[in-house]
Design a protein around this motif. Structure first.
Motif, mmCIF file in Angstrom:
data_model
loop_
_atom_site.group_PDB
_atom_site.id
_atom_site.type_symbol
_atom_site.label_atom_id
_atom_site.label_comp_id
_atom_site.label_asym_id
_atom_site.label_seq_id
_atom_site.Cartn_x
_atom_site.Cartn_y
_atom_site.Cartn_z
ATOM 1 N N LEU A 227 35.325 5.909 15.139
ATOM 2 C CA LEU A 227 34.441 5.488 14.053
ATOM 3 C C LEU A 227 34.004 4.033 14.173
ATOM 4 C CD1 LEU A 227 33.357 6.577 11.240
ATOM 5 C CD2 LEU A 227 35.294 5.339 10.250
ATOM 6 N N LEU A 228 32.731 3.799 13.946
ATOM 7 C CA LEU A 228 32.226 2.425 13.869
ATOM 8 C C LEU A 228 32.770 1.790 12.595
ATOM 9 C CD1 LEU A 228 30.200 0.205 14.885
ATOM 10 C CD2 LEU A 228 28.544 1.233 13.314
ATOM 11 N N ILE A 229 33.490 0.687 12.741
ATOM 12 C CA ILE A 229 34.087 0.048 11.561
ATOM 13 C C ILE A 229 33.506 -1.329 11.282
ATOM 14 C CG2 ILE A 229 36.249 1.338 11.715
ATOM 15 C CD1 ILE A 229 37.557 -1.095 13.011
ATOM 16 N N GLY A 230 32.576 -1.805 12.098
ATOM 17 C CA GLY A 230 31.951 -3.083 11.816
ATOM 18 C C GLY A 230 31.307 -3.698 13.040
ATOM 19 N N TYR A 231 30.913 -4.951 12.876
ATOM 20 C CA TYR A 231 30.323 -5.725 13.973
ATOM 21 C C TYR A 231 31.007 -7.079 14.042
ATOM 22 C CZ TYR A 231 26.510 -2.337 14.166
ATOM 23 O OH TYR A 231 25.779 -1.181 14.295
ATOM 24 N N MET A 232 31.320 -7.493 15.253
ATOM 25 C CA MET A 232 31.841 -8.831 15.434
ATOM 26 C C MET A 232 30.685 -9.826 15.320
ATOM 27 S SD MET A 232 35.154 -8.831 15.829
ATOM 28 C CE MET A 232 35.639 -10.244 16.858
ATOM 29 N N MET A 233 31.009 -11.097 15.174
ATOM 30 C CA MET A 233 29.985 -12.094 14.919
ATOM 31 C C MET A 233 29.135 -12.438 16.143
ATOM 32 S SD MET A 233 30.405 -12.400 11.734
ATOM 33 C CE MET A 233 29.433 -13.804 11.225
ATOM 34 N N ASP A 234 29.408 -11.774 17.264
ATOM 35 C CA ASP A 234 28.519 -11.890 18.424
ATOM 36 C C ASP A 234 27.586 -10.686 18.522
ATOM 37 O OD1 ASP A 234 30.366 -9.983 19.140
ATOM 38 O OD2 ASP A 234 30.991 -10.942 21.016
ATOM 39 N N GLY A 235 27.657 -9.794 17.538
ATOM 40 C CA GLY A 235 26.771 -8.631 17.504
ATOM 41 C C GLY A 235 27.320 -7.392 18.166
ATOM 42 N N GLY A 240 37.156 1.844 15.457
ATOM 43 C CA GLY A 240 38.572 2.067 15.202
ATOM 44 C C GLY A 240 39.223 2.629 16.449
ATOM 45 N N PHE A 241 40.323 3.336 16.278
ATOM 46 C CA PHE A 241 40.975 3.943 17.436
ATOM 47 C C PHE A 241 39.990 4.901 18.106
ATOM 48 C CE2 PHE A 241 45.172 3.495 14.914
ATOM 49 C CZ PHE A 241 45.250 2.153 15.259
ATOM 50 N N CYS A 242 40.030 4.930 19.430
ATOM 51 C CA CYS A 242 39.010 5.683 20.168
ATOM 52 C C CYS A 242 39.560 6.100 21.524
ATOM 53 C CB CYS A 242 37.765 4.811 20.343
ATOM 54 S SG CYS A 242 36.331 5.646 21.039
ATOM 55 N N LYS A 243 39.028 7.183 22.054
ATOM 56 C CA LYS A 243 39.408 7.645 23.386
ATOM 57 C C LYS A 243 38.319 7.307 24.399
ATOM 58 C CE LYS A 243 42.282 11.529 21.824
ATOM 59 N NZ LYS A 243 42.455 13.011 21.831
ATOM 60 N N ASN A 300 39.488 -7.001 24.006
ATOM 61 C CA ASN A 300 39.695 -5.635 23.501
ATOM 62 C C ASN A 300 38.393 -4.844 23.572
ATOM 63 O OD1 ASN A 300 42.455 -5.477 22.989
ATOM 64 N ND2 ASN A 300 42.165 -4.690 20.917
ATOM 65 N N GLY A 301 37.644 -5.075 24.648
ATOM 66 C CA GLY A 301 36.353 -4.416 24.815
ATOM 67 C C GLY A 301 36.286 -3.539 26.045
ATOM 68 N N ALA A 302 35.335 -2.603 26.027
ATOM 69 C CA ALA A 302 35.082 -1.695 27.138
ATOM 70 C C ALA A 302 33.744 -1.011 26.882
ATOM 71 C CB ALA A 302 36.198 -0.660 27.270
ATOM 72 N N ILE A 303 33.294 -0.211 27.833
ATOM 73 C CA ILE A 303 32.079 0.567 27.642
ATOM 74 C C ILE A 303 32.395 1.770 26.751
ATOM 75 C CG2 ILE A 303 30.279 1.936 28.765
ATOM 76 C CD1 ILE A 303 30.072 -1.078 29.226
ATOM 77 N N HIS A 304 31.617 1.931 25.711
ATOM 78 C CA HIS A 304 31.832 3.050 24.782
ATOM 79 C C HIS A 304 31.584 4.374 25.505
ATOM 80 C CE1 HIS A 304 31.307 5.745 21.357
ATOM 81 N NE2 HIS A 304 31.856 4.807 20.590
ATOM 82 N N PRO A 305 32.464 5.349 25.323
ATOM 83 C CA PRO A 305 32.348 6.605 26.070
ATOM 84 C C PRO A 305 31.106 7.431 25.736
ATOM 85 C CG PRO A 305 34.001 6.800 24.344
ATOM 86 C CD PRO A 305 33.629 5.354 24.421
ATOM 87 N N THR A 306 30.509 7.191 24.580
ATOM 88 C CA THR A 306 29.335 7.975 24.183
ATOM 89 C C THR A 306 28.049 7.166 24.219
ATOM 90 O OG1 THR A 306 30.708 9.336 22.729
ATOM 91 C CG2 THR A 306 28.336 9.401 22.357
ATOM 92 N N THR A 307 28.080 5.949 23.678
ATOM 93 C CA THR A 307 26.855 5.144 23.614
ATOM 94 C C THR A 307 26.516 4.486 24.944
ATOM 95 O OG1 THR A 307 27.973 3.083 22.975
ATOM 96 C CG2 THR A 307 27.387 4.632 21.205
ATOM 97 N N GLY A 308 27.546 4.276 25.782
ATOM 98 C CA GLY A 308 27.322 3.580 27.040
ATOM 99 C C GLY A 308 27.152 2.079 26.866
ATOM 100 N N LYS A 309 27.418 1.576 25.644
ATOM 101 C CA LYS A 309 27.261 0.155 25.347
ATOM 102 C C LYS A 309 28.612 -0.553 25.346
ATOM 103 C CE LYS A 309 22.862 0.774 24.221
ATOM 104 N NZ LYS A 309 21.729 0.192 24.997
#
Length: 338
Positions: A227-235, A240-243, A300-309
């Motif tokens: 689930l999208l739970i927000g945006y960091m201040m860099d956009g 939340g927890f994600c696979k 704590n970042g990576a490429i999102h498995p669905t959006t590719g972002k």
């Protein structure tokens, strides 16, 4: 040969005449075609008028449904004027405070407006009472709509590091400038959503929004939901927890150092054992990242498995939330929306 005629004097009856010198109208098809064409044209005109009316009605309805509220109108005015005043709390606090969160595109940017008040029960179940309480802190921030990952990250600082979809905010892992960690030192004063308020009424989370009734963030603890739970201040968006794409839950690559000083803390969200007391008790494990036993970078970042972002992800273990900004445009400043 047969030929059907119509008398000028009696157009309702059909006759067959021998050749003569009277004017006749031959072949009723021409009249029928003319009549049908006129009927079709009238129908088409009616249809076009109806379609135009329907389109106008639909357009008007869309305009009405998309009408800005007073807060959005005010913020757009601030943006157009280049106004950015400092954020402060008003006197609407506790149960009398209003939760507000809105994200929309304006001038090609992702604009977020927040009152920094969560839309779920808050500060109602900490193990230790917190002397501070949530108050409205109306703010907005103008973020890039499609940030990419920079080659290096910038460490987050104390205060708001991101805005949550609940209306609350995210703080990083720290509880003091000297490196003391919030979960160990403040854990008992966190509510079951792992949030509480700082002096001045700034309600914030130090980890994933763990409560069952989490308002707009409900489901953030289910890694299958991601689930999208927000945006960091860099956009950069935060989840939340994600696979990952292979179905394995994203795991932090931080580990305790060999000389770490650890302890256990009880929170209303659960017990956290063998956790560090200060930031220096942890280090990033590049070898584990390379080996694939963890999947996230230092932010704590990576490429999102669905959006590719490129995205940030909350984790079960330290640092729980992002502690570096990796967005290529850097941290943006929050401005008063009051």
């Amino acid at each position: 040969d047969s030929c059907v005629y119509l008398k000028n004097s009696d157009p309702n009856d059909k006759f067959c005449f021998a050749p003569g010198n009277l004017d006749v109208i031959c072949d009723e098809g021409a009249a029928a075609t003319s009549t049908a064409a006129a009927t079709t044209a009238a129908a088409a005109a009616t249809s076009t008028a109806s379609a135009t009316t329907a389109a106008a009605t639909t357009s008007a309805a869309a305009a009405t449904s998309a009408a800005d509220d007073a807060i959005t109108t005010r913020v757009k005015g601030y943006i157009d004027a280049g106004t950015c005043s400092s954020v402060s709390a008003n006197t609407n606090c506790g149960s009398g405070a209003t939760s507000y969160y809105k994200s929309f595109t304006y001038n090609g940017k992702n604009v977020i407006i927040s009152s920094q008040v969560p839309d779920h029960p808050a500060e109602n179940d900490p193990l230790v009472s917190n002397p501070n309480t949530r108050c409205e802190r109306w703010q907005y921030v103008v973020l890039p709509t499609d940030p990419t990952k920079a080659s290096t990250g910038v460490a987050t600082r104390l205060g708001t590091t991101g805005l949550a979809v609940t209306g609350g905010a995210f703080f990083n892992d720290l509880s003091s400038p000297s490196g003391d960690l919030a979960l160990f030192n403040e854990g008992a004063s966190l509510d079951s959503c792992l949030g509480h308020s700082a002096p001045g009424g700034a309600y914030h989370y130090h980890a994933n929004i763990n409560c069952t009734n989490a308002g707009a963030a409900s489901g953030s603890t289910n890694p299958d939901t991601c689930l999208l739970i927000g945006y960091m201040m860099d956009g950069v968006p935060m989840y939340g927890f994600c696979k990952d794409s292979s179905g394995v839950q994203f795991k932090s690559c931080y580990k305790l150092t060999a000389t770490a000083s650890t302890g256990t803390v009880e929170t209303s969200s659960g017990t956290y054992s063998n956790i560090g007391r200060t930031q220096s008790d942890y280090e990033y494990d590049s070898a584990a990242f390379t080996a694939g036993s963890c999947q996230l970078d230092e932010g704590n970042g990576a490429i999102h498995p669905t959006t590719g972002k490129y995205s940030y992800f909350a984790t079960v273990d330290y640092p729980y939330v992002p502690i570096f900004y990796y967005g290529n445009e850097g941290k943006k400043t929050e401005c008063s929306a009051a």
